[in-house]
Design a protein around this motif. Structure first.
Motif, mmCIF file in Angstrom:
data_model
loop_
_atom_site.group_PDB
_atom_site.id
_atom_site.type_symbol
_atom_site.label_atom_id
_atom_site.label_comp_id
_atom_site.label_asym_id
_atom_site.label_seq_id
_atom_site.Cartn_x
_atom_site.Cartn_y
_atom_site.Cartn_z
ATOM 1 N N TYR A 37 -1.243 2.099 -4.884
ATOM 2 C CA TYR A 37 0.247 1.694 -5.551
ATOM 3 C C TYR A 37 0.573 0.458 -4.767
ATOM 4 O O TYR A 37 0.930 -0.608 -5.536
ATOM 5 N N ALA A 38 0.492 0.357 -3.359
ATOM 6 C CA ALA A 38 1.222 -0.801 -2.524
ATOM 7 C C ALA A 38 0.250 -2.051 -2.747
ATOM 8 O O ALA A 38 1.172 -2.968 -3.008
ATOM 9 N N TRP B 209 1.915 -5.406 -4.190
ATOM 10 C CA TRP B 209 1.925 -6.447 -3.474
ATOM 11 C C TRP B 209 1.538 -7.534 -4.133
ATOM 12 O O TRP B 209 2.142 -8.826 -3.964
#
Length: 159
Positions: free
Chosen positions: A67-68, A72
């Motif tokens: 997800y990150a 990002w």
């Protein structure tokens, strides 16, 4: 029984690696499941505390990074929460709607639509859509590397 175990383990590894590219497949969970298949069908003896600790940490990092890293990419190009959500929806449904190119077009269009809904102009929305694709590819690279580390660690512990 051991041959059957290895066939299932290799199949789960292949599904796991395919899942790094195709998000609807279980990815790292399939690789993690392969460890249990091996344990139940052959032996849990090679696996100690450090094996399970390392594999579990990698699995957790993969879930967070999945997800990150995508978020990002969207945020780096100025995207809002709406474009992150749109990109995520695009990743999930894009491959079904546009089978050949949905994995690329889905997150791009999802981020663009999300950003347009958030009130951005088309130029900024397209830039954010590009960021979602950059994030997707970055995430795929991270997943492939970490999943290969999981498989190699398994092989080191077993052999």
């Amino acid at each position: 029984m051991e041959i059957a175990a290895w066939i299932i383990v290799v199949l789960l590894f292949a599904i796991g690696m395919a899942g790094a590219i195709y998000p609807v497949l279980p990815g790292a969970l399939a690789i993690y499941a392969a460890f249990f298949v091996y344990g139940f069908m052959v032996s849990f003896e090679p696996f100690g505390f450090w094996f399970w600790a390392i594999q579990t940490v990698i699995l957790a990092v993969l879930f967070i990074a999945d997800y990150a890293v995508s978020a990002w990419g969207v945020k780096k190009y100025g995207g809002s929460r709406a474009s992150v959500v749109g990109s995520t929806i695009g990743v999930l449904i894009g491959p079904f709607v546009i089978p050949a190119f949905g994995l690329l077009i889905g997150p791009f269009l999802g981020a663009v639509i999300g950003e347009l809904i958030a009130g951005s102009d088309l130029n900024k929305s397209a830039k954010v859509g590009f960021g979602s694709v950059v994030g997707l590819f970055s995430g795929v690279v991270v997943k492939i590397v970490l999943q290969l580390v999981m498989i190699v660690a398994f092989l080191i512990w077993v052999f």
